[in-house]
Write an enzyme that holds these catalytic residues in place. Structure first.
Site, PDB file in Angstrom:
ATOM      1  N   CYS A 112      -3.734  16.632 -52.884  1.00 24.88           N
ATOM      2  CA  CYS A 112      -3.531  18.023 -53.296  1.00 24.88           C
ATOM      3  C   CYS A 112      -2.253  18.199 -54.133  1.00 24.88           C
ATOM      4  CB  CYS A 112      -3.542  18.897 -52.054  1.00 24.88           C
ATOM      5  SG  CYS A 112      -3.998  20.589 -52.386  1.00 24.88           S
ATOM      6  N   HIS A 134      -7.609  17.534 -47.479  1.00 27.20           N
ATOM      7  CA  HIS A 134      -6.714  17.359 -46.334  1.00 27.20           C
ATOM      8  C   HIS A 134      -7.592  16.845 -45.199  1.00 27.20           C
ATOM      9  CE1 HIS A 134      -3.425  19.373 -48.364  1.00 27.20           C
ATOM     10  NE2 HIS A 134      -4.300  20.278 -48.777  1.00 27.20           N
TER      11      HIS A 134
END
Ligand SMILES: NC(=O)CC[C@H](N)C(=O)O
Length: 234
Positions: free
Chosen positions: A95, A194
Protein backbone atom coordinates in the site's frame (compact mmCIF):
# COMPACT_ATOMS: atom_id res chain seq x y z
CA UNK A 1 24.59 -25.82 4.74
CA UNK A 2 23.37 -23.12 7.14
CA UNK A 3 21.37 -20.53 5.20
CA UNK A 4 20.75 -17.06 6.62
CA UNK A 5 18.61 -14.18 5.36
CA UNK A 6 18.57 -10.62 6.68
CA UNK A 7 15.41 -8.53 6.45
CA UNK A 8 15.26 -4.73 6.45
CA UNK A 9 11.94 -3.60 7.93
CA UNK A 10 11.89 -0.26 6.14
CA UNK A 11 10.25 2.47 8.28
CA UNK A 12 8.77 -0.34 10.37
CA UNK A 13 8.08 2.13 13.18
CA UNK A 14 6.03 4.45 10.95
CA UNK A 15 4.61 2.36 8.11
CA UNK A 16 2.77 -0.51 9.74
CA UNK A 17 -0.97 -0.19 9.18
CA UNK A 18 -3.11 -3.29 9.73
CA UNK A 19 -0.20 -5.15 11.31
CA UNK A 20 1.86 -5.31 8.13
CA UNK A 21 4.63 -6.32 10.55
CA UNK A 22 2.94 -9.73 10.36
CA UNK A 23 4.60 -10.22 6.98
CA UNK A 24 7.96 -10.49 8.73
CA UNK A 25 6.56 -12.97 11.26
CA UNK A 26 5.37 -15.14 8.38
CA UNK A 27 8.71 -14.97 6.58
CA UNK A 28 10.39 -15.97 9.84
CA UNK A 29 7.95 -18.86 10.41
CA UNK A 30 8.48 -20.30 6.93
CA UNK A 31 12.24 -19.69 7.02
CA UNK A 32 12.44 -21.70 10.24
CA UNK A 33 10.57 -24.57 8.54
CA UNK A 34 13.17 -24.41 5.76
CA UNK A 35 16.03 -24.46 8.25
CA UNK A 36 16.92 -20.90 7.27
CA UNK A 37 17.93 -18.40 9.96
CA UNK A 38 16.14 -15.11 9.37
CA UNK A 39 16.99 -11.88 11.17
CA UNK A 40 15.25 -8.52 10.81
CA UNK A 41 15.81 -4.93 11.88
CA UNK A 42 14.03 -1.63 11.41
CA UNK A 43 15.74 1.01 9.28
CA UNK A 44 13.87 4.30 9.61
CA UNK A 45 14.34 8.08 9.70
CA UNK A 46 17.93 9.38 9.48
CA UNK A 47 19.31 5.83 9.22
CA UNK A 48 21.37 4.74 6.21
CA UNK A 49 20.14 1.82 4.10
CA UNK A 50 23.09 -0.44 3.14
CA UNK A 51 21.99 -2.59 0.16
CA UNK A 52 24.81 -5.08 0.84
CA UNK A 53 23.54 -5.83 4.35
CA UNK A 54 20.08 -7.15 3.51
CA UNK A 55 18.46 -9.86 1.42
CA UNK A 56 14.80 -8.81 1.78
CA UNK A 57 13.04 -5.49 2.38
CA UNK A 58 9.54 -5.33 3.89
CA UNK A 59 7.95 -1.88 3.46
CA UNK A 60 4.49 -1.61 5.06
CA UNK A 61 1.51 0.65 4.54
CA UNK A 62 0.84 4.01 6.19
CA UNK A 63 -1.50 6.96 6.47
CA UNK A 64 -0.88 10.12 4.47
CA UNK A 65 0.71 11.87 7.47
CA UNK A 66 3.38 9.20 7.97
CA UNK A 67 3.91 9.04 4.22
CA UNK A 68 4.63 12.78 4.11
CA UNK A 69 7.45 12.24 6.64
CA UNK A 70 8.79 9.13 4.90
CA UNK A 71 8.60 10.78 1.46
CA UNK A 72 11.25 13.31 2.53
CA UNK A 73 13.54 10.85 4.31
CA UNK A 74 13.38 8.09 1.68
CA UNK A 75 15.01 10.42 -0.86
CA UNK A 76 18.23 10.00 1.19
CA UNK A 77 17.95 6.21 0.72
CA UNK A 78 16.95 6.38 -2.98
CA UNK A 79 20.30 5.27 -4.47
CA UNK A 80 20.75 2.31 -2.12
CA UNK A 81 17.16 1.12 -2.51
CA UNK A 82 17.30 1.46 -6.30
CA UNK A 83 20.60 -0.43 -6.48
CA UNK A 84 19.14 -3.20 -4.28
CA UNK A 85 16.05 -3.53 -6.50
CA UNK A 86 18.04 -3.43 -9.75
CA UNK A 87 20.33 -6.12 -8.31
CA UNK A 88 17.28 -8.39 -7.92
CA UNK A 89 16.92 -7.82 -4.19
CA UNK A 90 13.62 -9.15 -2.80
CA UNK A 91 11.04 -6.61 -1.67
CA UNK A 92 7.50 -6.88 -0.28
CA UNK A 93 5.87 -3.43 -0.41
CA UNK A 94 2.36 -2.85 0.89
CA UNK A 95 0.00 0.00 0.00
CA UNK A 96 1.69 3.23 1.19
CA UNK A 97 5.11 1.59 0.87
CA UNK A 98 4.18 0.42 -2.63
CA UNK A 99 3.14 3.95 -3.55
CA UNK A 100 6.45 5.46 -2.39
CA UNK A 101 8.55 3.06 -4.48
CA UNK A 102 6.96 4.72 -7.53
CA UNK A 103 7.33 8.28 -8.82
CA UNK A 104 4.79 10.00 -6.57
CA UNK A 105 1.65 9.70 -4.47
CA UNK A 106 -1.05 12.40 -4.47
CA UNK A 107 -2.51 12.44 -0.96
CA UNK A 108 -6.16 12.84 -0.04
CA UNK A 109 -5.58 16.59 0.51
CA UNK A 110 -3.95 16.99 -2.93
CA UNK A 111 -0.34 17.14 -1.65
CA UNK A 112 2.14 15.52 -4.05
CA UNK A 113 4.46 13.22 -2.10
CA UNK A 114 7.57 12.19 -4.00
CA UNK A 115 8.49 8.53 -4.18
CA UNK A 116 11.90 7.27 -5.29
CA UNK A 117 10.89 6.19 -8.80
CA UNK A 118 12.61 2.82 -8.39
CA UNK A 119 9.48 1.39 -10.06
CA UNK A 120 7.71 3.22 -12.87
CA UNK A 121 4.19 3.48 -11.42
CA UNK A 122 2.54 6.65 -10.09
CA UNK A 123 -0.43 7.16 -7.76
CA UNK A 124 -3.13 9.81 -8.17
CA UNK A 125 -5.90 10.70 -5.74
CA UNK A 126 -9.58 9.84 -5.79
CA UNK A 127 -12.18 12.54 -5.17
CA UNK A 128 -13.43 11.99 -1.58
CA UNK A 129 -13.46 8.22 -1.90
CA UNK A 130 -11.56 5.21 -0.62
CA UNK A 131 -11.39 1.62 -1.79
CA UNK A 132 -12.13 -0.47 1.30
CA UNK A 133 -12.90 -4.16 1.39
CA UNK A 134 -11.86 -7.69 0.55
CA UNK A 135 -10.06 -8.39 -2.71
CA UNK A 136 -9.43 -11.59 -4.65
CA UNK A 137 -6.94 -11.64 -7.53
CA UNK A 138 -5.42 -14.25 -9.81
CA UNK A 139 -1.78 -14.22 -10.90
CA UNK A 140 -1.79 -14.89 -14.63
CA UNK A 141 1.64 -16.55 -14.69
CA UNK A 142 1.10 -19.09 -11.88
CA UNK A 143 -2.70 -19.30 -11.74
CA UNK A 144 -2.39 -18.73 -7.96
CA UNK A 145 -5.23 -16.79 -6.37
CA UNK A 146 -4.46 -14.31 -3.59
CA UNK A 147 -6.82 -12.89 -0.97
CA UNK A 148 -6.47 -9.67 0.99
CA UNK A 149 -8.03 -6.53 2.38
CA UNK A 150 -7.58 -3.09 0.83
CA UNK A 151 -8.02 0.39 2.31
CA UNK A 152 -6.60 3.16 0.13
CA UNK A 153 -7.66 6.35 -1.54
CA UNK A 154 -4.71 6.39 -3.93
CA UNK A 155 -5.17 4.98 -7.43
CA UNK A 156 -2.03 3.49 -8.94
CA UNK A 157 -1.17 3.07 -12.62
CA UNK A 158 1.66 0.71 -13.60
CA UNK A 159 4.57 1.75 -15.81
CA UNK A 160 7.51 0.37 -17.78
CA UNK A 161 8.69 -3.10 -16.79
CA UNK A 162 5.89 -3.64 -14.27
CA UNK A 163 3.32 -6.40 -14.44
CA UNK A 164 0.41 -6.79 -12.05
CA UNK A 165 0.56 -9.14 -9.06
CA UNK A 166 -2.82 -10.28 -10.26
CA UNK A 167 -6.00 -9.68 -12.19
CA UNK A 168 -8.86 -8.47 -9.96
CA UNK A 169 -11.62 -11.08 -9.55
CA UNK A 170 -13.32 -9.29 -6.62
CA UNK A 171 -12.68 -5.80 -5.20
CA UNK A 172 -10.93 -2.75 -6.69
CA UNK A 173 -7.15 -3.29 -6.83
CA UNK A 174 -4.74 -0.65 -8.15
CA UNK A 175 -7.28 1.81 -9.47
CA UNK A 176 -10.72 0.23 -9.91
CA UNK A 177 -10.41 0.75 -13.66
CA UNK A 178 -7.93 -1.62 -15.36
CA UNK A 179 -8.55 -4.74 -13.23
CA UNK A 180 -4.94 -4.87 -12.08
CA UNK A 181 -3.79 -5.26 -8.49
CA UNK A 182 -0.29 -4.71 -7.22
CA UNK A 183 2.88 -4.87 -9.24
CA UNK A 184 5.81 -7.20 -9.83
CA UNK A 185 9.14 -5.81 -11.01
CA UNK A 186 12.24 -8.04 -10.87
CA UNK A 187 12.02 -9.54 -7.33
CA UNK A 188 9.77 -6.77 -5.99
CA UNK A 189 6.23 -7.73 -5.00
CA UNK A 190 3.94 -4.73 -4.46
CA UNK A 191 0.33 -4.91 -3.37
CA UNK A 192 -2.54 -3.03 -1.78
CA UNK A 193 -3.31 -6.12 0.30
CA UNK A 194 -3.12 -5.75 4.03
CA UNK A 195 -4.07 -8.76 5.96
CA UNK A 196 -1.06 -9.20 6.30
CA UNK A 197 -0.76 -10.49 2.75
CA UNK A 198 1.85 -13.17 3.46
CA UNK A 199 -0.21 -14.69 6.29
CA UNK A 200 -3.13 -15.25 3.96
CA UNK A 201 -1.05 -16.10 0.89
CA UNK A 202 2.06 -17.94 1.95
CA UNK A 203 2.82 -18.97 -1.65
CA UNK A 204 4.06 -15.41 -2.12
CA UNK A 205 6.18 -15.68 1.04
CA UNK A 206 7.79 -18.84 -0.33
CA UNK A 207 8.54 -17.11 -3.67
CA UNK A 208 10.15 -14.22 -1.76
CA UNK A 209 12.29 -16.54 0.39
CA UNK A 210 13.40 -18.75 -2.51
CA UNK A 211 14.21 -15.71 -4.69
CA UNK A 212 16.32 -14.27 -1.86
CA UNK A 213 18.11 -17.59 -1.25
CA UNK A 214 18.86 -18.05 -4.98
CA UNK A 215 20.36 -14.55 -5.12
CA UNK A 216 22.45 -14.98 -1.94
CA UNK A 217 23.58 -18.57 -2.63
CA UNK A 218 23.91 -18.72 -6.46
CA UNK A 219 25.96 -21.95 -6.37
CA UNK A 220 23.63 -23.86 -4.06
CA UNK A 221 21.03 -24.99 -6.65
CA UNK A 222 18.33 -23.83 -4.21
CA UNK A 223 15.33 -25.17 -6.16
CA UNK A 224 16.60 -28.74 -5.74
CA UNK A 225 17.28 -28.47 -2.00
CA UNK A 226 14.67 -30.80 -0.48
CA UNK A 227 15.03 -29.15 2.93
CA UNK A 228 13.80 -25.88 1.47
CA UNK A 229 10.56 -27.32 0.18
CA UNK A 230 7.82 -26.20 2.54
CA UNK A 231 4.75 -27.97 1.25
CA UNK A 232 2.09 -27.56 3.91
CA UNK A 233 0.26 -24.29 4.20
CA UNK A 234 -0.96 -22.98 7.52
N1 LIG B 1 -3.26 1.67 3.85
C1 LIG B 1 -2.37 2.50 3.29
O1 LIG B 1 -1.16 2.26 3.31
C2 LIG B 1 -2.92 3.77 2.69
C3 LIG B 1 -1.99 4.44 1.68
C4 LIG B 1 -2.39 5.87 1.36
N2 LIG B 1 -2.36 6.68 2.59
C5 LIG B 1 -3.77 5.89 0.70
O2 LIG B 1 -4.75 6.26 1.35
O3 LIG B 1 -3.90 5.51 -0.46
Amino acid sequence: MAYTLNVCHLYGDLMNTYGDLGNILVLNYLAEKMGVELTSEVISLDQAFDPDKYDIIVFGGGQDFEQSIVSKDIQTKKAGLTDFIEDNGSVVAICGGYQLLGHYYIGANGEKLLGIGALDHYTDKQKDHRFIGNVVIENEETGEQYHGFENHQGITFLGKGERPLGKVLEGHGNNGQDKTEGAIYKNVYCTYFHGPILARNNQIAKHVLINALKRKYPDADISKQEQLKVTETF
